[in-house]
Design a protein around this motif. Sequence first.
Motif, mmCIF file in Angstrom:
data_model
loop_
_atom_site.group_PDB
_atom_site.id
_atom_site.type_symbol
_atom_site.label_atom_id
_atom_site.label_comp_id
_atom_site.label_asym_id
_atom_site.label_seq_id
_atom_site.Cartn_x
_atom_site.Cartn_y
_atom_site.Cartn_z
ATOM 1 N N LYS A 268 0.838 -1.204 0.000
ATOM 2 C CA LYS A 268 0.000 0.000 0.000
ATOM 3 C C LYS A 268 0.872 1.253 0.000
ATOM 4 O O LYS A 268 0.559 2.232 -0.699
ATOM 5 C CB LYS A 268 -0.936 -0.011 1.202
ATOM 6 C CG LYS A 268 -2.100 -0.991 1.056
ATOM 7 C CD LYS A 268 -3.031 -0.932 2.269
ATOM 8 C CE LYS A 268 -4.248 -1.840 2.060
ATOM 9 N NZ LYS A 268 -5.158 -1.815 3.228
ATOM 10 N N ARG A 271 2.194 1.561 -3.452
ATOM 11 C CA ARG A 271 1.156 2.039 -4.375
ATOM 12 C C ARG A 271 0.972 3.545 -4.233
ATOM 13 O O ARG A 271 0.836 4.263 -5.238
ATOM 14 C CB ARG A 271 -0.157 1.304 -4.111
ATOM 15 C CG ARG A 271 -1.251 1.577 -5.134
ATOM 16 C CD ARG A 271 -2.484 0.722 -4.854
ATOM 17 N NE ARG A 271 -3.493 0.926 -5.886
ATOM 18 C CZ ARG A 271 -4.365 1.928 -5.907
ATOM 19 N NH1 ARG A 271 -4.361 2.817 -4.900
ATOM 20 N NH2 ARG A 271 -5.240 2.043 -6.882
ATOM 21 N N LYS A 280 4.708 1.765 -11.282
ATOM 22 C CA LYS A 280 4.518 0.349 -10.960
ATOM 23 C C LYS A 280 5.437 -0.046 -9.819
ATOM 24 O O LYS A 280 6.417 0.650 -9.500
ATOM 25 C CB LYS A 280 4.800 -0.524 -12.181
ATOM 26 C CG LYS A 280 6.237 -0.413 -12.704
ATOM 27 C CD LYS A 280 6.407 -1.216 -13.987
ATOM 28 C CE LYS A 280 7.784 -0.985 -14.617
ATOM 29 N NZ LYS A 280 7.934 -1.721 -15.895
ATOM 30 N N PHE A 327 -1.658 -8.644 -3.724
ATOM 31 C CA PHE A 327 -1.803 -7.527 -4.655
ATOM 32 C C PHE A 327 -3.238 -6.997 -4.651
ATOM 33 O O PHE A 327 -3.468 -5.786 -4.631
ATOM 34 C CB PHE A 327 -1.409 -7.954 -6.062
ATOM 35 C CG PHE A 327 0.019 -8.455 -6.186
ATOM 36 C CD1 PHE A 327 1.000 -7.997 -5.323
ATOM 37 C CD2 PHE A 327 0.374 -9.389 -7.162
ATOM 38 C CE1 PHE A 327 2.321 -8.449 -5.430
ATOM 39 C CE2 PHE A 327 1.675 -9.839 -7.274
ATOM 40 C CZ PHE A 327 2.653 -9.383 -6.410
ATOM 41 N N SER A 330 -4.066 -5.086 -1.587
ATOM 42 C CA SER A 330 -3.355 -3.807 -1.516
ATOM 43 C C SER A 330 -3.880 -2.782 -2.516
ATOM 44 O O SER A 330 -3.384 -1.661 -2.558
ATOM 45 C CB SER A 330 -1.856 -4.031 -1.752
ATOM 46 O OG SER A 330 -1.336 -4.984 -0.855
ATOM 47 N N PHE A 332 -4.055 -3.196 -5.995
ATOM 48 C CA PHE A 332 -3.516 -3.291 -7.355
ATOM 49 C C PHE A 332 -4.501 -4.046 -8.248
ATOM 50 O O PHE A 332 -5.297 -4.865 -7.783
ATOM 51 C CB PHE A 332 -2.166 -4.000 -7.342
ATOM 52 C CG PHE A 332 -1.063 -3.197 -6.693
ATOM 53 C CD1 PHE A 332 -0.291 -2.324 -7.432
ATOM 54 C CD2 PHE A 332 -0.815 -3.309 -5.328
ATOM 55 C CE1 PHE A 332 0.718 -1.578 -6.837
ATOM 56 C CE2 PHE A 332 0.182 -2.566 -4.718
ATOM 57 C CZ PHE A 332 0.951 -1.693 -5.480
ATOM 58 N N THR A 333 -4.404 -3.772 -9.547
ATOM 59 C CA THR A 333 -5.370 -4.356 -10.481
ATOM 60 C C THR A 333 -4.808 -5.514 -11.292
ATOM 61 O O THR A 333 -5.546 -6.435 -11.643
ATOM 62 C CB THR A 333 -5.881 -3.280 -11.451
ATOM 63 O OG1 THR A 333 -4.780 -2.744 -12.205
ATOM 64 C CG2 THR A 333 -6.585 -2.158 -10.699
ATOM 65 N N TYR A 335 -0.875 -7.773 -12.603
ATOM 66 C CA TYR A 335 0.554 -7.993 -12.410
ATOM 67 C C TYR A 335 1.081 -8.871 -13.542
ATOM 68 O O TYR A 335 0.318 -9.499 -14.295
ATOM 69 C CB TYR A 335 0.817 -8.665 -11.059
ATOM 70 C CG TYR A 335 0.257 -10.069 -10.954
ATOM 71 C CD1 TYR A 335 1.030 -11.185 -11.280
ATOM 72 C CD2 TYR A 335 -1.060 -10.293 -10.537
ATOM 73 C CE1 TYR A 335 0.510 -12.467 -11.199
ATOM 74 C CE2 TYR A 335 -1.581 -11.559 -10.444
ATOM 75 C CZ TYR A 335 -0.795 -12.642 -10.770
ATOM 76 O OH TYR A 335 -1.312 -13.915 -10.708
ATOM 77 N N VAL A 349 3.889 -5.043 -10.798
ATOM 78 C CA VAL A 349 2.553 -4.902 -10.227
ATOM 79 C C VAL A 349 2.054 -3.499 -10.527
ATOM 80 O O VAL A 349 2.746 -2.507 -10.282
ATOM 81 C CB VAL A 349 2.568 -5.136 -8.704
ATOM 82 C CG1 VAL A 349 1.161 -5.362 -8.189
ATOM 83 C CG2 VAL A 349 3.452 -6.342 -8.342
ATOM 84 N N PHE A 350 0.809 -3.415 -11.051
ATOM 85 C CA PHE A 350 0.285 -2.146 -11.552
ATOM 86 C C PHE A 350 -0.975 -1.747 -10.770
ATOM 87 O O PHE A 350 -1.799 -2.597 -10.442
ATOM 88 C CB PHE A 350 -0.057 -2.271 -13.039
ATOM 89 C CG PHE A 350 1.119 -2.721 -13.882
ATOM 90 C CD1 PHE A 350 2.001 -1.794 -14.401
ATOM 91 C CD2 PHE A 350 1.318 -4.063 -14.144
ATOM 92 C CE1 PHE A 350 3.085 -2.205 -15.184
ATOM 93 C CE2 PHE A 350 2.384 -4.493 -14.923
ATOM 94 C CZ PHE A 350 3.285 -3.559 -15.439
ATOM 95 N N PRO A 351 -1.131 -0.433 -10.482
ATOM 96 C CA PRO A 351 -2.314 0.016 -9.747
ATOM 97 C C PRO A 351 -3.570 -0.016 -10.600
ATOM 98 O O PRO A 351 -3.495 -0.167 -11.809
ATOM 99 C CB PRO A 351 -1.949 1.460 -9.354
ATOM 100 C CG PRO A 351 -0.954 1.882 -10.389
ATOM 101 C CD PRO A 351 -0.189 0.638 -10.771
#
Length: 351
Positions: A268, A271, A280, A327, A330, A332-333, A335, A349-351
């Motif tokens: 978090k 992010r 990322k 993920f 936390s 994230f949408t 990975y 890992v992408f938000p």
Amino acid sequence: MEGNGKPEGAMEIFGAQAHIYKHACNYVNSMVLATAIQLNIPDIIHTHGKPITIPNLVSALKLPPHKSNAIFRIMRLLTHNGFFEEEEEGYVLTASSRLLLKSEIQNLSPYARFMVDPVLLASWQVLGDWFSRNEESSSAFETAHGAPMWEICNTNSLFNNAFNEGMASDSQMMRLIVKDCGQVFEGVSTLVDVGGGTGMISKLILEAFPRLKCTVLDLPHVVAKQPECQNLGFLGGDMFHSIPSADAIMFRHVMHNWSDEDCVKLLKKGREAIIANKGKVIIDDMVLGAEKGNERDITEMKLIFDVLMMVLVTGRERTEKEFERLFIESGFTHYKIIPIFGLTSLIEVFP
């Protein structure tokens, strides 16, 4: 013989006995390897420039002649374990012992020595007692020493130096493949290496991608007096409290040190640090079950590391599904896992 009278039954039992004894005595392999490193045996063979005999090795080690038989016996075991090869003219290095040469950039000697550090070994002596204690958040290391490993690093300079040197030697292995990770750093201008220690990984990344600007975030006593340069800075702080904003936040061998709850906190924070830059998080860690084919040694080492994280800290190695749950929790949408050579994988890992 078994009750059915078949001699195969006895052979099976004796095979099981050998299996038990092998694993009960595996510490012998670790200690003999550490001794060979302490004596500089790989470097002496390398400097010799040709196969070396036991008498020549004993002479180069400056040991008394009566130690010759003892050196022969540890060399016999190390040769059996693949660290040396014996030719007619004497002993030569293998791929494994070449990775122990202190004169080479890729040198895992500090890591191998650290793994038999007395401070670490004390944790294993109390593992059974730790299981009986009703302290969910503690580790066997804390049971042995009365404080978590990170606190001992802060108060024991010898242990802290051994730890940092061991981790830095492991990080040097990334030199072999970091140049092939261009797609990971594409579009990234600023990067924060969280828990980056003495900055070895950031230095390797900058060698391959000098346009980047890297900041190493670690505890104040770790980054104190670390030399900075134009594209590399150090920041003392607590990653659980704040992570500086950047295009990418990197956690290398960090997640496996911590519980799921703590990993969610870190993710978090990561992010928050990249959301404004539409960036990322980059994770370099083991992924259980990601092996291809029959890679028994790699699978075994991942399982060993999983127990090691349980004993030394409060962490664990994770499967892809276990990472995925972290993920999602936390925020994230999506990975992407990129297997790299060796034990670890890169995870974007992408938000």
